[in-house]
Design a protein around this motif. Structure first.
Motif, PDB file in Angstrom:
ATOM      1  N   MET A   1       0.652  -1.422   0.031  1.00  0.00           N
ATOM      2  CA  MET A   1      -0.124  -0.375   0.306  1.00  0.00           C
ATOM      3  C   MET A   1       0.788   0.959   0.079  1.00  0.00           C
ATOM      4  N   LYS A   2       1.857   0.980   0.712  1.00  0.00           N
ATOM      5  CA  LYS A   2       2.955   2.720   0.708  1.00  0.00           C
ATOM      6  C   LYS A   2       3.782   2.588  -0.800  1.00  0.00           C
ATOM      7  N   LYS A   3       3.662   1.449  -1.347  1.00  0.00           N
ATOM      8  CA  LYS A   3       4.336   2.108  -2.832  1.00  0.00           C
ATOM      9  C   LYS A   3       3.459   2.309  -3.793  1.00  0.00           C
ATOM     10  N   LEU A   4       1.924   1.826  -2.962  1.00  0.00           N
ATOM     11  CA  LEU A   4       0.706   2.189  -4.431  1.00  0.00           C
ATOM     12  C   LEU A   4       0.622   3.814  -3.708  1.00  0.00           C
ATOM     13  N   PHE A   5       0.911   4.509  -2.618  1.00  0.00           N
ATOM     14  CA  PHE A   5       0.416   5.636  -1.588  1.00  0.00           C
ATOM     15  C   PHE A   5       1.715   6.287  -2.762  1.00  0.00           C
ATOM     16  N   GLU A   6       2.944   6.243  -2.717  1.00  0.00           N
ATOM     17  CA  GLU A   6       3.920   6.498  -3.458  1.00  0.00           C
ATOM     18  C   GLU A   6       3.324   6.372  -5.356  1.00  0.00           C
ATOM     19  N   SER A   7       3.115   5.797  -5.794  1.00  0.00           N
ATOM     20  CA  SER A   7       3.098   5.618  -7.171  1.00  0.00           C
ATOM     21  C   SER A   7       2.047   6.630  -7.757  1.00  0.00           C
ATOM     22  N   VAL A   8       0.820   6.117  -6.817  1.00  0.00           N
ATOM     23  CA  VAL A   8      -0.463   7.849  -6.836  1.00  0.00           C
ATOM     24  C   VAL A   8       0.570   8.811  -6.931  1.00  0.00           C
ATOM     25  N   THR A   9       1.033   9.118  -6.288  1.00  0.00           N
ATOM     26  CA  THR A   9       1.884  10.822  -5.649  1.00  0.00           C
ATOM     27  C   THR A   9       2.401  10.817  -7.076  1.00  0.00           C
ATOM     28  N   HIS A  10       3.204  10.068  -7.219  1.00  0.00           N
ATOM     29  CA  HIS A  10       4.611  10.194  -8.385  1.00  0.00           C
ATOM     30  C   HIS A  10       3.853  10.636 -10.087  1.00  0.00           C
ATOM     31  N   ASN A  11       2.498   9.913 -10.538  1.00  0.00           N
ATOM     32  CA  ASN A  11       2.102  10.192 -11.497  1.00  0.00           C
ATOM     33  C   ASN A  11       1.583  11.837 -11.461  1.00  0.00           C
ATOM     34  N   CYS A  12       0.416  11.977 -10.343  1.00  0.00           N
ATOM     35  CA  CYS A  12       0.274  13.261  -9.936  1.00  0.00           C
ATOM     36  C   CYS A  12       1.430  14.478 -10.481  1.00  0.00           C
ATOM     37  N   GLN A  13       2.558  13.735 -10.166  1.00  0.00           N
ATOM     38  CA  GLN A  13       3.532  14.875 -10.391  1.00  0.00           C
ATOM     39  C   GLN A  13       4.031  14.539 -11.986  1.00  0.00           C
ATOM     40  N   GLN A  14       4.116  13.901 -12.681  1.00  0.00           N
ATOM     41  CA  GLN A  14       4.538  12.783 -13.625  1.00  0.00           C
ATOM     42  C   GLN A  14       3.613  13.756 -14.783  1.00  0.00           C
ATOM     43  N   HIS A  15       2.101  14.103 -13.940  1.00  0.00           N
ATOM     44  CA  HIS A  15       1.073  14.403 -15.011  1.00  0.00           C
ATOM     45  C   HIS A  15       0.421  13.258 -15.315  1.00  0.00           C
TER      46      HIS A  15
END
Length: 337
Positions: A1-15
């Motif tokens: 779940m922590k990796k998913l949270f980081e992945s979601v946040t990264h996707n936002c940063q990468q638009h």
């Protein structure tokens, strides 16, 4: 779940928009958590198959509570919250670590989607695309990158910390832009509610929309903690604990805890509720925009904390009196408020 949270946040940063499969799966996991809360925290309603509308922390171990105002598609807020170091007499450390150690609770007041005034020009641009028959234009994609990214962060928090990370229903938890069930179609600078619904249908399909709607309708309406009550909006009337517990099927209670405008509530609703709940402290909500760190209503018993220009949270201690000038803090790195 922590990796998913980081992945979601990264996707936002990468638009990047969240993937359909990830959103659908996370919705189902969050729904499972919302449907299986302990009765010690979420008392059952009197109606079979309908969850209670009230979170009650007063019958379980006391912990400091962090109250988070409306997010409105701000994907930096939750990561900044998790990474924030706090220093108080009864709780110190990085908030994410405190959650992992079961030492703190977090309650979001709702309103996760729709960037509102912060992206007024983007909404206007998206509405032009929408009127011209394109509900998934570039401007709307940018809006949904931020909105769905923020929603995914919240749902991930609910799944990672089911006993300590909670979200209440706000008036923007209405993915179908429906009228009824305590909801109203939403528009402010454009046709935000309708445009979001159409985008979700076109991009993700009806089954995902249904999952998000189920999730929204399982969110509790209010929270009772050791120093008071929390709901999205100022309570329109004085509701009893029993009314809120049974309120998930009562349109008037849902509306009264999520839609109340300034000066619309009964002038003693907060005082009466605090008294009936057995609390002599305060009531907290968001919903209406304020200009400072907080605003007081109802003879100082109701605290509004939704300033969309800031990323402030309210820390509610266990062992000391609340001091709004001390316990409202910014989670923006380096921001001393």
């Amino acid at each position: 779940m922590k990796k998913l949270f980081e992945s979601v946040t990264h996707n936002c940063q990468q638009h990047l928009l969240v993937q359909k499969e990830e959103l659908a799966l996370l919705c189902e996991k969050a729904i499972h958590v919302l449907e299986t809360y302990s009765q010690d925290i979420r008392p059952c309603s009197d109606f079979e198959g309908v969850p209670g509308g009230l979170l009650d922390f007063t019958k379980v171990q006391k912990k400091p509570v962090i109250i988070v105002p409306d997010l409105h598609a701000r994907p930096d807020f939750i990561p900044n919250l998790f990474n924030c170091d706090i220093t108080f007499s009864d709780c110190s450390g990085k908030i994410f670590k405190l959650l992992e150690e079961d030492r703190i609770r977090i309650v979001l007041v709702g309103d996760i989607l729709h960037s509102e005034k912060r992206q007024k020009e983007r909404w206007i641009a998206a509405s032009k695309d929408y009127i011209n028959g394109n509900p998934c234009g570039k401007a709307m994609q940018e809006e949904m990158i931020e909105g769905l990214g923020t929603l995914m962060q919240v749902m991930t928090g609910i799944c990672m910390f089911p006993s300590n990370f909670f979200c209440l229903k706000g008036n923007h938890e209405n993915i179908k832009n429906e009228l009824g069930n305590g909801n109203y179609p939403f528009k402010k600078f454009a046709f935000e509610g309708e445009m979001t619904y159409r985008f979700m249908q076109e991009w993700y399909g009806d089954s995902v929309v249904e999952s998000v709607s189920r999730y929204e309708k399982l969110l509790p309406l209010a929270c009772f903690h050791h120093k008071g009550i929390i709901s999205h909006a100022e309570p329109l009337k004085a509701y009893s604990q029993k009314q809120i517990i049974n309120g998930m099927t009562d349109d008037s209670i849902i509306e009264g805890l999520t839609w109340t405008a300034n000066d619309e509530a009964e002038c003693t609703s907060v005082e009466k509720m605090l008294s009936s709940f057995g609390s002599d402290a305060f009531y907290t909500g968001g919903h209406r925009v304020i200009c400072d760190d907080y605003a007081l209503r109802q003879n100082g018993r109701y605290i509004q904390i939704h300033n969309p220009q800031k990323e402030n949270i309210l820390f509610v201690p266990v062992d000391e009196d609340l001091d709004l000038n001390k316990h409202i803090i910014s989670v923006i790195p380096g921001d001393k408020k």
